[in-house]
Scaffold this active site. Structure first.
Site: not given
Ligand code: NAD
Ligand code: GLY
Length: 366
Positions: A233, A243, A247, A251, A271
């Site tokens: 990454k 992007e 980049r 996706n 997700h």
């Molecule tokens: P999330 O942030 O909802 O976390 C998942 C669940 O795990 C939540 O219920 C959280 O409270 C819980 N949790 C977190 N850490 C924990 C731990 N250590 N122990 C117990 N529970 C824990 O989901 P995610 O999968 O981390 O992230 C998904 C989000 O990230 C989406 O909104 C997606 O769009 C975004 N995303 C952003 C990018 C980016 O480049 N910015 C890339 C990929 C995904």
């Molecule tokens: N998760 C896609 C990006 O960071 O570009």
């Protein structure tokens, strides 16, 4: 899961004045020394959610208390459905109520939802304050905390409102994964698997051989997967921060995945689950349009399935998928574009005739 014996790794992301390090290790997030190179400030704001704060906020607050005079905590509701304006405002409300100034450093402690919202809040509060990512899900450690994409959702589309805003530091502590529910670990594996087909054929082969160890949370396997994912990454983002081209390969599976998330209602599928299924469809599409042999698409699909991720699309109807995908951020001039695999470890962004998209969606259960 035993986390003993792991060493600390540092991956650098080269972006001129916005360059920063990703620290990957065990029991690092609660060490005051982890944060010693950050710029001086009086106030730190620790942003987390109702699930993660009770687990880790006290340890982080203690470490921050050694270098910031004031440490406030902002605890958000948990879940993708709360990645919204209303929740974002809770951060601003807390910062203003506590009199946080424009040097305040925000610390995002949690998964991608907390990280994306904290990064967005940091970009806006008093026209911009610095922030640090302390990701606690596998997905956030390998993807969302790195690269500076921040956003909230709009009812019409995923991550539609946001900005690029790089953190000062990312601290990925593998020990925090001990409390992560298995479904969330598996969702994170989707973003790990992604890096193989798009950028590193050898990593894909390593994942095929080490998937069971990752599912069993073997610390050495997790450390390697997180480090390699962050290296890939960092390499991509360093070349194309905003992007304009390359980049977009990050996706892979996301055009179908985002449609699944929005179509089912945010939070119904995780997700990572939607991305896993989206990659299975996109791999099939890559084979259908003649870019890769069907056997390689099948290998990608098998790995996704072995991880415990869905490979059959929810039955929303082909037309609904096409409508949802038309608001994808990669769409240009009304044409939806897809990240396809053209060789092991090599991806391309291109338009595909609607008929081919409809065919693959139908074949995958849409
Ligand atoms: P999330 O942030 O909802 O976390 C998942 C669940 O795990 C939540 O219920 C959280 O409270 C819980 N949790 C977190 N850490 C924990 C731990 N250590 N122990 C117990 N529970 C824990 O989901 P995610 O999968 O981390 O992230 C998904 C989000 O990230 C989406 O909104 C997606 O769009 C975004 N995303 C952003 C990018 C980016 O480049 N910015 C890339 C990929 C995904
Ligand atoms: N998760 C896609 C990006 O960071 O570009």
């Amino acid at each position: 899961m035993s986390t003993s014996g792991s060493t600390q790794h540092r991956v650098s992301i080269a972006l001129d004045a916005r360059s920063y390090d990703i620290v990957i290790g065990t029991d690092v997030f609660a060490l005051p020394s982890t944060y010693e190179a950050l710029p001086d400030a009086t106030c730190a704001a620790l942003v987390s959610n109702h699930t993660v704060a009770p687990l880790y906020a006290q340890q982080l607050a203690k470490a921050l208390g050694e270098r910031y005079r004031k440490v406030i905590q902002v605890v958000l509701p948990d879940g993708e459905a709360h990645k919204s304006w209303q929740t974002l405002n809770l951060i601003f409300d807390a910062l203003l109520a506590a009199g946080c100034d424009r040097k305040t450093t925000l610390f995002a402690l949690g998964g991608g939802v907390v990280g994306d919202m904290t990064g967005f809040a940091a970009a806006c509060y008093m026209r911009g304050v610095p922030y640090v990512q302390v990701p606690t899900t596998l997905l956030a450690q390998v993807d969302s905390s790195v690269g500076g994409k921040t956003a909230i959702n709009h009812p019409m589309g995923k991550n539609m409102i946001g900005v690029f805003n790089q953190p000062l530091l990312v601290v990925a502590d593998i020990a925090t994964l001990t409390t992560l529910p298995q479904r969330e670990l598996i969702a994170g594996l989707a973003e790990v698997i992604k890096y193989g087909p798009i950028a590193d054929g050898a990593f894909f082969v390593w994942l095929e051989a080490n998937l069971d160890a990752l599912l069993a949370r073997d610390p050495a396997a997790l450390a390697h997967a997180i480090k390699r994912s962050c290296e890939i990454k960092a390499w991509v983002v360093s070349q194309d921060e905003r992007e304009t081209g390359l980049r977009a390969i990050l996706n892979f599976g996301h055009t179908f995945g985002h449609a699944i998330e929005a179509g089912l209602g945010f939070g119904t599928w995780l997700h990572g689950e939607a991305v896993g299924c989206g990659m299975a469809i996109a791999a099939q599409l890559s084979a259908n349009v003649g870019l890769i042999p069907a056997a390689y698409a099948l290998r990608i699909q098998r790995l996704i399935e072995r991880a415990g991720l869905p490979v059959r699309a929810p039955a929303l109807g082909v037309q609904r998928y096409q409508q949802l995908m038309s608001v994808d951020k990669k769409a240009e001039g009304g044409e939806t574009r897809f990240v396809l695999i053209e060789a092991p470890g090599k991806a391309v962004l291109r338009g595909v005739p609607d008929a081919d998209v409809a065919t693959v969606l139908r074949a995958c259960g849409a």
